[in-house]
Scaffold this motif. Sequence first.
Motif, short mmCIF file in Angstrom:
data_model
loop_
_atom_site.label_atom_id
_atom_site.label_comp_id
_atom_site.label_asym_id
_atom_site.label_seq_id
_atom_site.Cartn_x
_atom_site.Cartn_y
_atom_site.Cartn_z
N PRO A 1 0.84 -1.21 0.00
CA PRO A 1 0.00 0.00 0.00
C PRO A 1 0.87 1.26 0.00
CG PRO A 1 -0.15 -1.14 2.11
CD PRO A 1 0.71 -1.97 1.22
N ILE A 2 0.76 2.05 -1.05
CA ILE A 2 1.53 3.28 -1.17
C ILE A 2 0.69 4.31 -1.91
CG2 ILE A 2 2.63 2.52 -3.31
CD1 ILE A 2 5.13 4.07 -2.49
N THR A 3 0.84 5.54 -1.52
CA THR A 3 0.21 6.63 -2.24
C THR A 3 1.34 7.54 -2.72
OG1 THR A 3 -1.75 6.53 -0.84
CG2 THR A 3 -1.42 8.56 -2.09
N TYR A 4 1.40 7.76 -4.01
CA TYR A 4 2.48 8.57 -4.61
C TYR A 4 1.82 9.69 -5.39
CZ TYR A 4 6.85 9.49 -7.20
OH TYR A 4 7.96 10.05 -7.75
N LEU A 5 2.06 10.92 -4.96
CA LEU A 5 1.40 12.09 -5.55
C LEU A 5 2.42 13.10 -6.04
CD1 LEU A 5 -1.09 12.73 -2.59
CD2 LEU A 5 -1.49 11.31 -4.62
N ASP A 6 2.05 13.82 -7.09
CA ASP A 6 2.80 14.98 -7.57
C ASP A 6 1.88 16.17 -7.35
OD1 ASP A 6 4.00 17.03 -8.97
OD2 ASP A 6 4.32 15.89 -10.79
N PRO B 1 -2.85 6.37 9.56
CA PRO B 1 -1.93 6.27 10.70
C PRO B 1 -0.97 5.08 10.63
CG PRO B 1 -4.16 6.65 11.47
CD PRO B 1 -4.24 6.40 9.99
N ALA B 2 -1.32 4.06 9.85
CA ALA B 2 -0.45 2.89 9.71
C ALA B 2 0.67 3.14 8.70
CB ALA B 2 -1.29 1.69 9.28
N GLN B 3 0.63 4.28 8.02
CA GLN B 3 1.64 4.61 7.02
C GLN B 3 2.43 5.84 7.44
OE1 GLN B 3 -0.48 5.03 3.30
NE2 GLN B 3 -0.43 2.83 2.94
N ALA B 4 3.54 6.05 6.78
CA ALA B 4 4.37 7.25 7.00
C ALA B 4 4.22 8.16 5.79
CB ALA B 4 5.82 6.85 7.18
N ALA B 5 4.49 9.42 5.98
CA ALA B 5 4.42 10.38 4.87
C ALA B 5 5.78 11.01 4.65
CB ALA B 5 3.40 11.47 5.18
N CYS B 6 6.05 11.32 3.39
CA CYS B 6 7.31 11.93 3.00
C CYS B 6 6.99 12.99 1.96
CB CYS B 6 8.22 10.85 2.42
SG CYS B 6 9.80 11.43 1.87
N VAL B 7 7.57 14.17 2.11
CA VAL B 7 7.35 15.26 1.17
C VAL B 7 8.71 15.77 0.70
CG1 VAL B 7 6.47 17.61 0.88
CG2 VAL B 7 5.23 15.98 2.33
#
Length: 79
Positions: A32-37, A52-58
């Motif tokens: 499970p991953i969300t990849y956005l531009d 909450p089970a995932q981490a975010a990176c910007v």
Amino acid sequence: MPTWRSADARATVKVIAGSALGVTGGVQTRIPITYLDVQLAGDAELALSVDPAQAACVYVFDGALQIGAQRRTASDGNL
């Protein structure tokens, strides 16, 4: 590429993988991953929730923005 635009056209989100803002990306992943531009104009605001089970990176390519409830500032080249 599946894309979401704000009503005032000041925020654009290309959904590469996963889903956000009611848009599902075309890339299939094994995890499970969300990849956005995301592109924001000037003083545009955008709220995205993170599971909450995932981490975010910007990563900021150009400009500066404030992130999270603490409104931490990130600018060019910051991760």
